[in-house]
Design an enzyme around this catalytic site. Structure first.
Site, PDB file in Angstrom:
ATOM      1  N   ARG A  38       1.803  -4.149  -4.176  1.00  0.00           N
ATOM      2  CA  ARG A  38       0.399  -4.519  -4.051  1.00  0.00           C
ATOM      3  C   ARG A  38      -0.345  -4.387  -5.378  1.00  0.00           C
ATOM      4  O   ARG A  38      -1.229  -5.202  -5.698  1.00  0.00           O
ATOM      5  CB  ARG A  38      -0.268  -3.640  -2.983  1.00  0.00           C
ATOM      6  CG  ARG A  38      -1.707  -4.034  -2.697  1.00  0.00           C
ATOM      7  CD  ARG A  38      -2.228  -3.276  -1.494  1.00  0.00           C
ATOM      8  NE  ARG A  38      -3.574  -3.700  -1.115  1.00  0.00           N
ATOM      9  CZ  ARG A  38      -4.588  -2.852  -0.966  1.00  0.00           C
ATOM     10  NH1 ARG A  38      -4.413  -1.553  -1.148  1.00  0.00           N
ATOM     11  NH2 ARG A  38      -5.771  -3.312  -0.616  1.00  0.00           N
ATOM     12  N   HIS A  42      -2.850  -7.141  -7.110  1.00  0.00           N
ATOM     13  CA  HIS A  42      -4.242  -6.841  -7.471  1.00  0.00           C
ATOM     14  C   HIS A  42      -4.486  -6.917  -8.975  1.00  0.00           C
ATOM     15  O   HIS A  42      -5.622  -7.076  -9.406  1.00  0.00           O
ATOM     16  CB  HIS A  42      -4.651  -5.471  -6.925  1.00  0.00           C
ATOM     17  CG  HIS A  42      -4.937  -5.477  -5.459  1.00  0.00           C
ATOM     18  ND1 HIS A  42      -5.691  -4.530  -4.830  1.00  0.00           N
ATOM     19  CD2 HIS A  42      -4.562  -6.352  -4.487  1.00  0.00           C
ATOM     20  CE1 HIS A  42      -5.772  -4.796  -3.531  1.00  0.00           C
ATOM     21  NE2 HIS A  42      -5.087  -5.892  -3.295  1.00  0.00           N
ATOM     22  N   ASN A  70      -9.804  -1.759  -4.050  1.00  0.00           N
ATOM     23  CA  ASN A  70      -8.895  -0.762  -4.615  1.00  0.00           C
ATOM     24  C   ASN A  70      -9.268   0.687  -4.291  1.00  0.00           C
ATOM     25  O   ASN A  70      -8.380   1.536  -4.175  1.00  0.00           O
ATOM     26  CB  ASN A  70      -8.839  -0.912  -6.145  1.00  0.00           C
ATOM     27  CG  ASN A  70      -8.200  -2.224  -6.575  1.00  0.00           C
ATOM     28  OD1 ASN A  70      -7.331  -2.753  -5.859  1.00  0.00           O
ATOM     29  ND2 ASN A  70      -8.624  -2.766  -7.709  1.00  0.00           N
ATOM     30  N   HIS A 169       3.176  -8.208   3.525  1.00  0.00           N
ATOM     31  CA  HIS A 169       2.722  -7.283   4.570  1.00  0.00           C
ATOM     32  C   HIS A 169       3.835  -6.959   5.564  1.00  0.00           C
ATOM     33  O   HIS A 169       3.583  -6.347   6.587  1.00  0.00           O
ATOM     34  CB  HIS A 169       1.487  -7.840   5.281  1.00  0.00           C
ATOM     35  CG  HIS A 169       0.256  -7.822   4.419  1.00  0.00           C
ATOM     36  ND1 HIS A 169      -0.963  -8.317   4.826  1.00  0.00           N
ATOM     37  CD2 HIS A 169       0.048  -7.352   3.155  1.00  0.00           C
ATOM     38  CE1 HIS A 169      -1.862  -8.158   3.866  1.00  0.00           C
ATOM     39  NE2 HIS A 169      -1.266  -7.589   2.833  1.00  0.00           N
TER      40      HIS A 169
HETATM   41  C1  HEM Z   1      -3.515 -13.036   1.847  1.00  0.00           C
HETATM   42  C2  HEM Z   1      -4.505 -12.245   1.468  1.00  0.00           C
HETATM   43  C3  HEM Z   1      -4.391 -10.745   1.513  1.00  0.00           C
HETATM   44  C4  HEM Z   1      -5.284  -9.892   2.080  1.00  0.00           C
HETATM   45  C5  HEM Z   1      -6.597 -10.266   2.753  1.00  0.00           C
HETATM   46  C6  HEM Z   1      -4.752  -8.564   1.935  1.00  0.00           C
HETATM   47  C7  HEM Z   1      -5.389  -7.403   2.366  1.00  0.00           C
HETATM   48  C8  HEM Z   1      -4.785  -6.166   2.431  1.00  0.00           C
HETATM   49  C9  HEM Z   1      -5.387  -4.998   3.003  1.00  0.00           C
HETATM   50  C10 HEM Z   1      -6.791  -4.921   3.593  1.00  0.00           C
HETATM   51  C11 HEM Z   1      -4.475  -3.993   2.947  1.00  0.00           C
HETATM   52  C12 HEM Z   1      -4.660  -2.560   3.466  1.00  0.00           C
HETATM   53  C13 HEM Z   1      -5.464  -1.773   2.446  1.00  0.00           C
HETATM   54  C14 HEM Z   1      -5.988  -0.477   3.020  1.00  0.00           C
HETATM   55  O1  HEM Z   1      -6.366  -0.438   4.191  1.00  0.00           O
HETATM   56  O2  HEM Z   1      -6.034   0.528   2.255  1.00  0.00           O
HETATM   57  C15 HEM Z   1      -3.309  -4.527   2.320  1.00  0.00           C
HETATM   58  C16 HEM Z   1      -2.149  -3.802   2.062  1.00  0.00           C
HETATM   59  C17 HEM Z   1      -1.061  -4.313   1.388  1.00  0.00           C
HETATM   60  N1  HEM Z   1      -0.985  -5.540   0.771  1.00  0.00           N
HETATM   61 FE1  HEM Z   1      -2.239  -7.082   1.065  1.00  0.00          FE
HETATM   62  N2  HEM Z   1      -3.549  -8.637   1.298  1.00  0.00           N
HETATM   63  C18 HEM Z   1      -3.289  -9.946   1.009  1.00  0.00           C
HETATM   64  C19 HEM Z   1      -2.211 -10.427   0.304  1.00  0.00           C
HETATM   65  C20 HEM Z   1      -1.223  -9.638  -0.248  1.00  0.00           C
HETATM   66  C21 HEM Z   1      -0.265 -10.077  -1.222  1.00  0.00           C
HETATM   67  C22 HEM Z   1      -0.221 -11.489  -1.837  1.00  0.00           C
HETATM   68  C23 HEM Z   1       0.539  -9.020  -1.505  1.00  0.00           C
HETATM   69  C24 HEM Z   1       1.698  -8.917  -2.470  1.00  0.00           C
HETATM   70  C25 HEM Z   1       2.424  -9.942  -2.863  1.00  0.00           C
HETATM   71  C26 HEM Z   1       0.085  -7.918  -0.683  1.00  0.00           C
HETATM   72  C27 HEM Z   1       0.685  -6.683  -0.606  1.00  0.00           C
HETATM   73  C28 HEM Z   1       0.232  -5.643   0.183  1.00  0.00           C
HETATM   74  C29 HEM Z   1       1.012  -4.457   0.463  1.00  0.00           C
HETATM   75  C30 HEM Z   1       2.453  -4.237   0.054  1.00  0.00           C
HETATM   76  C31 HEM Z   1       0.184  -3.601   1.205  1.00  0.00           C
HETATM   77  C32 HEM Z   1       0.529  -2.174   1.671  1.00  0.00           C
HETATM   78  C33 HEM Z   1       0.225  -1.220   0.523  1.00  0.00           C
HETATM   79  C34 HEM Z   1       0.531   0.248   0.786  1.00  0.00           C
HETATM   80  O3  HEM Z   1       1.091   0.608   1.818  1.00  0.00           O
HETATM   81  O4  HEM Z   1       0.175   1.057  -0.103  1.00  0.00           O
HETATM   82  N3  HEM Z   1      -1.011  -8.320   0.031  1.00  0.00           N
HETATM   83  N4  HEM Z   1      -3.524  -5.838   1.997  1.00  0.00           N
END
Ligand code: HEM
Ligand SMILES: [Ca+2]
Ligand SMILES: [Ca+2]
Length: 296
Positions: A38, A42, A70, A169
Site C-alpha cells: 500500500r 500511496h 495516511n 485488497h
Molecule cells: C481503488 C481504490 C482504492 C481505495 C478506495 C482504497 C482504500 C483503502 C482503504 C480505505 C484501506 C484501509 C485503510 C484503513 O482503514 O486504515 C485500504 C487498505 C489497503 N489498500 Fe487500498 N485502496 C484502493 C486501491 C489500492 C491499491 C491500488 C493498492 C495497491 C496496489 C491498495 C493496497 C491496499 C492494501 C494492501 C491495504 C491493506 C494495508 C494494511 O493492512 O496495512 N489499495 N485501502
C-alpha cells in the site's frame, strides 16, 4: 526512462538485500506485506513514485504521512528504514528510497504467494512532498465507480488497471472507520457478512474506530483472486470495493478475474509496472536520500 538492470553493476546485491529484510519483516508480522504494498500505491499516486510519502514532517516541510488517507493508517515506515540501512551497508549512496519501495512492494506480493515480476528502477527521490496532493490524489473508500475511474485515469491508469490493482485488497486490513457506513447502511452487502463485521465495529462514530477487519474475508494473508470472488457475493468490505461489482461497467472484469486467476495475475503485474512508471524523477532530478525520512 526506468530499466530493470539499473543497479546491476552499481549494486549487485540489491535484490537479495531487500528480499531478506522484507521476508524477515513479514515473518514477524504477516500484515506487513500488505502495508508495504500500500505504501508504494500511496507514493505513486502523489506526484509520482518519488519516495515523497516517506518524508517526515518538519518545521519547513509538511509531509504526506498526516494526510487523511495516511494518518493512523499508512504503516511500514520502520521496515523501509531497515531495508534502506541494509542497502546502504552494501552500496552506500546509490539506491533511491523510491526504488526501494518499488522492490519491497514486489517482494511483499511474492512472499504472500502472488506473482513475480522484474521491477523497473532508476527513480530518484523527491526533495518535496505534498499533503494536499495526497488528500486529493488518493481515492477515499467512499468513492463511487466514476470517481475511482477518474482518480486512476488522472495518473494514466485505465479502468482495467484499476480493477486489477484493487485486487491488492486480497491482503491486509482496514479500520472500522473505513467501512462502518457500508456495513450498517448499505443494501448491496451479504447480510451475514455484514453481521460478522458489525460484531467488531460498533455503529457509533468514535467507538472502536481503529478495530481491524480483513479486506478479504477468506484469505487476507494470501495474494490470490479471492478479493474479486468476494465481490460476486457482495462481500466487499469497503464501499469502494463493492462499487467494482454493482451492476456497472466493471462487473465483467471482476467476473473475468474471479474465474481466471492467471488473467488476474498477469493484469495485476502489468498494472503494477504501469503504476511504477508514474512521473519518476530521473537523471539529475531529485536526489538519492541517505535517510528515507529526510532530505539530504
Ligand atoms: C481503488 C481504490 C482504492 C481505495 C478506495 C482504497 C482504500 C483503502 C482503504 C480505505 C484501506 C484501509 C485503510 C484503513 O482503514 O486504515 C485500504 C487498505 C489497503 N489498500 Fe487500498 N485502496 C484502493 C486501491 C489500492 C491499491 C491500488 C493498492 C495497491 C496496489 C491498495 C493496497 C491496499 C492494501 C494492501 C491495504 C491493506 C494495508 C494494511 O493492512 O496495512 N489499495 N485501502
Ligand atoms: Ca510520491
Ligand atoms: Ca487473499
Amino acid at each position: 526512462q526506468l530499466s530493470t538492470g539499473f543497479y546491476s553493476s552499481s549494486c549487485p546485491k540489491l535484490f537479495s538485500t531487500v528480499k531478506s529484510t522484507v521476508q524477515s519483516a513479514i515473518s514477524k508480522e504477516t500484515r506487513m506485506g500488505a502495508s508495504l504494498l500500500r505504501l508504494f500505491f500511496h507514493d505513486c499516486f502523489v506526484n509520482g513514485c518519488d519516495g515523497s510519502i516517506l518524508l517526515d514532517d518538519t518545521s519547513s516541510l509538511r509531509g504526506e504521512k498526516n494526510a487523511v488517507p495516511n494518518r493512523n493508517s499508512a504503516r511500514g515506515f520502520n521496515v523501509i528504514d531497515d531495508v534502506k540501512s541494509a542497502v546502504e551497508n552494501v552500496c552506500p549512496g546509490v539506491v533511491s528510497c523510491a526504488d526501494i519501495l518499488a522492490i519491497a512492494a514486489r517482494d511483499s506480493v511474492v512472499t504472500l504467494g502472488g506473482p513475480n515480476w522484474d521491477v523497473k528502477l532508476g527513480r530518484r527521490d523527491a526533495r518535496t512532498a505534498s499533503q494536499s496532493a495526497a488528500n486529493n490524489g488518493i481515492p477515499p473508500p467512499t468513492s463511487n465507480l466514476n470517481q475511482l475511474i477518474s482518480t486512476f485515469s488522472n495518473v494514466g491508469l485505465s479502468t482495467r488497471d484499476m480493477v486489477a490493482l484493487a485486487g491488492a485488497h486480497t491482503i491486509g486490513q482496514a479500520r472500522c472507520t473505513s467501512f462502518r457506513a457500508r456495513i450498517y447502511n448499505e443494501t448491496n452487502i451479504d447480510p451475514s457478512f455484514a453481521r460478522t463485521r458489525q460484531s467488531n465495529c460498533p455503529r457509533t462514530n468514535g467507538t472502536g474506530d481503529n478495530n481491524l477487519a480483513p479486506l478479504d474475508v477468506q484469505t487476507s494473508t494470501v495474494f490470490d483472486n479471492n478479493y474479486h470472488k468476494n465481490l460476486l457475493q457482495n462481500r466487499g468490505l469497503l464501499h469502494s470495493d463493492q462499487q467494482l461489482f454493482n451492476g456497472g461497467s466493471t462487473d465483467s472484469i471482476v467476473r473475468t478475474y474471479s474465474n481466471n486467476p492467471s488473467n488476474f495475475q498477469s493484469d495485476f503485474v502489468a498494472a503494477m509496472i504501469k503504476m511504477g512508471d508514474i512521473k519518476p524523477l530521473t537523471g539529475s532530478k531529485g536526489e538519492i536520500r541517505k535517510n528515507c525520512r529526510r532530505l539530504n
